[in-house]
Design an enzyme around this catalytic site. Structure first.
Site, PDB file in Angstrom:
ATOM      1  N   TYR E 177       0.962  -1.301   0.049  1.00 15.66           N
ATOM      2  CA  TYR E 177       0.034  -0.062  -0.067  1.00 15.66           C
ATOM      3  C   TYR E 177       0.864   1.279   0.064  1.00 15.66           C
ATOM      4  O   TYR E 177       1.313   1.806   0.927  1.00 15.66           O
ATOM      5  CB  TYR E 177      -0.968  -0.123   1.245  1.00 15.66           C
ATOM      6  CG  TYR E 177      -1.979  -1.137   1.345  1.00 15.66           C
ATOM      7  CD1 TYR E 177      -2.223  -1.670   0.232  1.00 15.66           C
ATOM      8  CD2 TYR E 177      -2.832  -1.059   2.408  1.00 15.66           C
ATOM      9  CE1 TYR E 177      -3.311  -2.827   0.322  1.00 15.66           C
ATOM     10  CE2 TYR E 177      -3.832  -1.996   2.538  1.00 15.66           C
ATOM     11  CZ  TYR E 177      -4.121  -2.871   1.547  1.00 15.66           C
ATOM     12  OH  TYR E 177      -5.243  -3.804   1.444  1.00 15.66           O
ATOM     13  N   ILE E 209       0.468 -11.436  -3.486  1.00 14.52           N
ATOM     14  CA  ILE E 209       0.354  -9.851  -3.372  1.00 14.52           C
ATOM     15  C   ILE E 209      -0.970  -9.220  -3.336  1.00 14.52           C
ATOM     16  O   ILE E 209      -1.918  -9.431  -4.172  1.00 14.52           O
ATOM     17  CB  ILE E 209       1.208  -9.321  -4.730  1.00 14.52           C
ATOM     18  CG1 ILE E 209       2.697  -9.840  -4.751  1.00 14.52           C
ATOM     19  CG2 ILE E 209       1.272  -7.692  -4.485  1.00 14.52           C
ATOM     20  CD1 ILE E 209       3.423  -9.884  -5.926  1.00 14.52           C
ATOM     21  N   LYS E 210      -1.230  -8.325  -2.210  1.00 12.60           N
ATOM     22  CA  LYS E 210      -2.518  -7.665  -2.384  1.00 12.60           C
ATOM     23  C   LYS E 210      -2.375  -6.154  -2.632  1.00 12.60           C
ATOM     24  O   LYS E 210      -1.474  -5.731  -1.801  1.00 12.60           O
ATOM     25  CB  LYS E 210      -3.061  -7.908  -0.888  1.00 12.60           C
ATOM     26  CG  LYS E 210      -4.545  -7.293  -0.721  1.00 12.60           C
ATOM     27  CD  LYS E 210      -4.920  -7.315   0.578  1.00 12.60           C
ATOM     28  CE  LYS E 210      -6.311  -6.245   0.865  1.00 12.60           C
ATOM     29  NZ  LYS E 210      -6.369  -5.862   2.227  1.00 12.60           N
ATOM     30  N   VAL E 211      -2.938  -5.795  -3.743  1.00 11.75           N
ATOM     31  CA  VAL E 211      -3.069  -4.254  -3.814  1.00 11.75           C
ATOM     32  C   VAL E 211      -4.421  -3.851  -3.930  1.00 11.75           C
ATOM     33  O   VAL E 211      -5.463  -4.498  -3.732  1.00 11.75           O
ATOM     34  CB  VAL E 211      -2.169  -3.903  -5.312  1.00 11.75           C
ATOM     35  CG1 VAL E 211      -0.754  -4.231  -5.186  1.00 11.75           C
ATOM     36  CG2 VAL E 211      -3.067  -4.743  -6.147  1.00 11.75           C
TER      37      VAL E 211
END
Lengths: 310, 310, 310, 310, 310
Positions: E177, E209-211
Site C-alpha cells: 500500500y 500480493i495484495k494491492v
C-alpha cells in the site's frame, strides 16, 4: 581486627537477599566479611574512576602515586576497605597480581569530561559481566542518571546487566545520581530526589545502592505536599539519611553514601558521623582518599571506619 | 639484528599485562620480539590506512608503488618494522602471501574523506575479530574520537571488540584521537587532551595506545588550574611525552606516537628524538614512510629505529 | 567458444585472492570460466534491478518480454554472459528452473523511486547470504553510496555481509556509487571520486568492484592539487579507466564498469572500447541490453564481448 | 472460603484460551482459583508500582508500613487477593520468603516521575520473562500507551515478551493506558478510547487486560458517528464497562479495571458496584489499599470482594 | 463443490514457485485447494484486522456478532473462503477450536487509528513466524508502505520474515500500500503506483500480493512519459488490473485485490467483475463481508465466488 565468623548482623543482611542464588550471596558475604569492618554490616569502599571521569592530571597530579594502578589496590588492602571499585583498565591492571586479596567491583559504565554528548546524560558501557567474571570480581557497578531524558536506555541496560550478573553469582552495585531535564541543578541532591533515586535503584534489583548525601531541600511540589502533610523530618543530615535508607525497602537494601568533592579531613569526618547516625551502611570514598599522601589517606580511612565500627 | 631470546625488558613489559591470557601475551611478545627493535621494548609500526582515509591518489600517486598492497608488506618486512597495520582489504590482499613474515594489525574501523556524515565524528566498523583471526593477525586496531558527541557508540563498540579480541588471544591497539564538539580544533593535540586520551584508552583496556605528539597547550580550564598548582612541566616535547606516558597507568601501558603529516626527513627525526627522550615506546610512521621512494623510506625507518635502539 | 581449461590469466587473477577459501575461489573461477569470455579474464554481466529501482513500466514496457523473470535468465544464457544479477524476487523466480546454467549474483540491497526517505541515501537490505546460498548463487551484490551521510550503516552492513559471504564460499560484488552531501551531483562520476570509490570497495573486501565510467573532472580541491603535482593523466576515457583500475590495488581487484543510461548502439560500443583500452575487466550492461528486442540485445552483447575478447 | 474444585465458570473461562499451552493454562487457573474469589471467575489484584512511578514518600509515607516489601505480600495474602503485582525489586525482595503463598505478577516495564523523557510516553523495560520464571511468578505485566508516538516500540516489545511468556507457561497481563499526541488529556478515558485500548491489548495476545474506568465521553469524531448511528449506550458506568468488555473479544478476554486515584471508601465501593454490574472480571486496587492502615485496607478489600462474589 | 484433485491450473501456478521448498508449496496448495474456488486458481480471502486498525465499535457495532472472534472463523468456513487473515489475538482465539478447518494467515504487523506516530507511516510488528507456526497458520501477512520515509525498516523486516517463513514452510502474503511523502494522497492508487507496488512486493519475495484496485491516473512524470510512448492502456479497470498483474512478474505471482471501503452490494460486484476480467487471481473482502448480517455476507461472498469461478 577482621571477623572470621559470620556475625548475626551479616546473616540478617543476607536474609533480605534470599531470592538470590548462593553465588551472589557468597560474594555479598565476601564484601561484608572483608577488611576492618568485617562482620559489622558496614562497608567502606575505595572507588577510583576519576581518571576516566575527570582526566589523569586532575585526578592524580596531587598525589602522583595514583597514576599507577597498583597503588589503589595496595591502598584499599592496607586501609582494610571492604572493596575496590574501578573501570576495566584499572581493575585489569591488578586483577592477577592482587587476585583474591580484596573484593573488586568492575564499574561497567563511565563518562568523561571531554564529550558534551549533545543530548541527555548517559554514560558509555565500557565493561561486561563476562569481563567481571574473567577478572574475578565480586560485583559489577553501574551508574544511572534518573531524571535524564535517556533514562530508558540506562534502566534497560542495567536491568539486563543485573539479571546477567545475578545469574553469574555477582553482586550489583548501583550509583544512582539524578541528573538531567527532570531536576534542577540544585535539586539533584534534594532529599526527595535522593530518596526517589534509592527507591528506583532498589526496584531495579540493586543489592547495594550508592547515593549522594542529601540536602535539606524538597524539589518536587507534589512531594513537598506529602513531606509537609506527613511531617517527614529532614532538617538534619541524620534525618535525611534515615529517610533515604527507609526509601530503600525500609532499610532492607544496603545504602552507602559518597564522600563527594575533595575536602578537609574534619569536614569529611563530620559528614560521615551524620551519615552513620542516620543508619547508613557505609561510605564510598574516592578523591578524599587517593588524592592525599598515602599515610594521610590510611589515617583518614581508619578514622572513618572507627566511626562506622562503633 | 633481531633478538631471539626474550629480554628482561620485554619480560617486564609483559608483566604489566598478566591478567591477559597466554594467547594475547604470545602475540604481544611477537610484536615486541620482531624486527630491528626486537627485544628493546620499543616498536616502530607501519600503518597504511590513508588510501581509505584520504583516497588513493592523495596517498599513493607520489610513490605509485604504494597502490599495490604487496608493496607495504614488503616495505615493513625489509625495514624491520615490528608490525604492519591496515584495513581489511590491504591486509587480506597479502595475508596468505606474506603469512608469518610480519605481525599484522587489522584496523577494524575507518573513515573516508567523501562523507560529511552530518553529525558527530565516528568511523565505520569495517572488520571484525573473527576476520582478524581468519587472516592470522596479531592484533586489532580501533580508532576512538574522545570529545565526539558519538563517544558512547565508539567506546561501547571498542569495549565489545576488546573483550572479544582478548578472548581470542589478540592484542588491542587503540588510536585515541580527540575530535568533536568537546575540544577546539587547536586543542585536539593539547597536552591535557592527549594525556586524557591516553588515560581513556588505557581504562578501556587497550594494550597499545597511539596518540599524536602533544603541543605546549592546556585546553581545559579545570585542567589548567591543576597543571599550574602542581607545576606539571610541559614546555618541551620530552616533558609532554613523559606526562602522556605517565597518564597511561604510570607507563605500564605501551604508548606510541604518530608521525603526523608528511614532512622533511630532518623534521621527522628531530621529533622522534624528542618523543624517545620522553620515554615513549615507539612510533607509528605512515605517510612519512610509504610516500618516499623505497630506498629513502628504508633509510628513514632505519634512522628512526636507531634512535629508539640507543 | 567457452574455454574449459583454466587459463594462465584466470590463474593469475585467482592468485590475487589467495587469502580466500577454496569455496570462494571456486565461485570466482565459475564467474571467470563461464560464457563467451570464459578464460579471458574479462566479464560481461547482465544486471536487472531496474524493475525495483525505477518501476516496472519504465523498465519493461519498451520490451515487454522483460516483465517475465524467465526472459532475463534466457537472455544472459544465450548471450554467453558470465553472470546474471538481480534482486531476490527475480533470482528466486528462475533459480530452480535454470539451476546451474548461469552463475547468479543476488543483489542484497535495493532502492525504489517511490520513497524520498527524507534523509541520506541508503538502500534497503532485501536479501541475505543465507538466501543466496539457498538459491545456489555464485555471489552476492551490494550497493554502497560513499559520500552519503549514512555511509557508516552501509559500510558496516557490507562488512558483515562480506565476512559471512566469504565464510560461505561466495564472491562479493560491490556497486560503489558516490552520492550524497559529500559530492556535487556532477562530481559523482568525477575521476578522483570514481577512483576513491574503487579504493573504498577494495578496502572493504570486495572481490569485484563496479563503478560508473569516470568523467574528465576532479572534484575535491585536495585531490586536484595532487593530480596536478603528480601529473596524473585523465583527459581520455582510457586514461581515467586506467587510473581507476590502478586505484583498486594496482589492478589486483576486478573492476568492471556500468553501461549507464540507455543509449544508441554506437555510443555503447564506443564507450566500451574506451573502457577496454583502459584495462577494465569488463562491463555490466542492463537497460542497454534488456530494453532492446532480444535479437538486437544478443547482437549488442556479442559485439561488446568481441571488444573484450580481442 | 476459597474453592478447591475447578468451577464450571473457571472451566468456561479457560476454554477461551485453549490455543495456549498447559503451563499457561495452569497459571491462569492458579490466578482464578486463589483467594477469596477463587472459583467465581472474578479477580481482585493488589498492584504496588507506585514507589517506582511516584516516588517512595508520595507512595508510602501515609502508611509507612508500605516502605517494606514484606508488607505488600502479607497484605495481599491476608486480604485473599488473587495475585500481587510489582516491579522486580519488590517481587524479588519477597519471592523466596513468600514462595507459593500467592501468585505474583512481575511488572516488566516502569516509568518514574523524575524524567521528562523529552519525547513520546514509553516506559523502561526493567524485567524479563527469564527473571519472572526465576522468581516463580505466575504472570508478567506490561504497560502500553496506545496513542503515543512511541507506539510501535511498545507493541513490538510486548509482542516479543508475550510470545516468550507463553512459551514459558506464563500468563500475560496488559495495562492498556492511552496517552500521547493521539488523544486529548480528557479523552484518555473516553469510552471509545477505553474500548479501543481493550481491543488492542486483546489483539496483541493479552490474557488479562487492565483498563481505567471509562467516562461518558466519545473522543474520536469517526467513532462518535458510529456510536450515534448504532445507538451504543454509554450514559452509565455499567453500560460503558459492558461496551469495553464486549470490545475485548465479546467478553472472551478477562478485563479488569483499576481503582484510579486514592479516594474515600464509599466512592471506591460505589464505583466497583458499577464496574461489577457492567460485567467486569474484577478490579486491581493499589493506592486505595496499601495507603490505608492495614485493618482498614483488609476491610475495604473484603467489601470489594463481597461485591464481586455476589 | 471443492475440488479434491489438484487441477492443471493449480499445478501451473505452483510451477512458478519451484524455488520454494515442499512445505511452502504444500501450504500454497492448501490455499488454492480450499473452499468454493478450490482448484480454479482463484482465491477469496476474509481479512479481519479492522478491530485493530479502526477500533472495535467502528468495525463491529454494525453487526455485533463480529465482536466475537469465533464469528469470523465460522463466516470464512461457511462461505467457502480460501483463507482467513487476522492479527495474533483473533487468530489465537480460534486457532485450536477451528484447527484444520480453514487455512489461516497471521497478519504480522498492524497499525491503529489512535497514534499519530509523528513520522513516516510504519506498522508495528505484532507477531512472528514462530507464533504463526505454533498456531498452525498456512501463511504470514505483512503490510509495506512503499513511498514512506520509513521504507527501509519495512522492507528489511519483511525480507527477514520472508526468509524465515520460507524456511518454515509458510506462504508469504504482502499487502503493498503506497503511502507517505513519496506519493500524493490521490496518487496512492494511481495505476503506475499500484503496478510499482506489485513489482516491489514480488521482488521482495512475496508469494501472494495484495494491492488496491488502481485508478485511471498516472502519478509520476517519468512514468507518464513511458505510458504515453508505449501506449499502455489504462482507461478501464480491466486494463489497469491487467497491467498490475503483468507488473508482478508477467502474471507469475498471485495478485489479489482488496474490496476497499464498505459499499453497496451492486458496487462491490461490479468492481469484482472488472477485476476478474483484468486477470486478477481473486479478492480479499473484509468490511464488505463481516459488517453485513451473516446471511447477506454469505450471499455476497457466494456471488463474488461465482464471478471468479466462471
Amino acid at each position: 581486627m577482621p571477623e572470621h565468623r559470620t556475625t548475626p548482623r551479616v546473616k540478617e543482611i543476607l536474609s533480605w537477599y534470599q531470592s538470590d542464588n548462593p553465588g551472589t550471596l557468597a560474594n555479598l558475604h565476601r564484601l561484608l566479611m572483608t577488611g576492618t569492618l568485617a562482620g559489622t554490616g558496614k562497608l567502606v569502599i575505595l572507588p577510583v574512576d576519576q581518571g576516566f571521569e575527570h582526566g589523569p592530571a586532575r585526578s592524580f597530579a596531587k598525589n602522583p602515586a595514583g597514576y599507577d594502578p597498583d597503588y589503589h589496590f595496595e591502598l584499599a588492602i592496607e586501609a582494610g576497605c571492604n572493596a575496590y571499585a574501578a573501570p576495566l583498565g584499572f581493575i585489569e591492571a591488578g586483577a592477577a597480581k592482587y587476585a583474591g586479596q580484596i573484593p573488586t567491583i568492575l564499574k561497567l559504565n563511565n563518562s568523561d569530561s571531554l564529550s558534551k554528548l549533545g543530548g541527555a546524560p548517559i554514560s558509555a558501557i565500557t565493561g561486561s559481566v563476562k569481563e567481571a567474571v574473567r577478572l574475578g570480581c565480586a560485583a559489577i557497578g553501574y551508574t544511572i542518571y534518573p531524571a535524564s531524558d535517556a533514562r530508558n536506555a540506562q534502566y534497560e541496560a542495567l536491568a539486563e546487566l543485573t539479571a546477567e550478573a545475578k545469574a553469574h553469582g555477582l553482586v550489583v552495585v548501583v550509583w544512582s545520581y539524578p541528573r538531567g531535564t527532570g531536576v534542577s541543578k540544585d535539586g539533584e541532591t534534594a532529599v526527595d530526589i535522593a530518596a526517589y533515586a534509592a527507591q528506583i535503584a532498589a526496584q531495579l534489583g540493586a543489592h547495594i545502592i550508592k547515593v549522594k548525601p542529601p540536602k535539606a531541600l524538597v524539589e518536587h511540589p507534589e512531594a513537598k505536599k506529602v513531606y509537609e502533610e506527613q511531617k517527614i523530618p529532614y532538617g538534619t543530615l541524620p534525618e535525611r539519611v534515615r529517610h533515604v535508607v527507609q526509601s530503600a525497602f525500609n532499610g532492607k537494601r544496603i545504602v552507602i553514601f559518597s564522600g563527594g568533592e575533595a575536602k578537609g579531613t574534619d569536614a569529611v569526618l563530620e559528614e560521615i558521623r551524620g551519615i552513620k547516625e542516620g543508619g547508613a551502611f557505609g561510605s564510598i570514598l574516592g578523591r578524599n582518599a587517593f588524592q592525599r599522601p598515602k599515610a594521610e589517606a590510611l589515617k583518614l580511612l581508619a578514622d572513618v571506619m572507627k566511626i562506622y565500627a562503633t
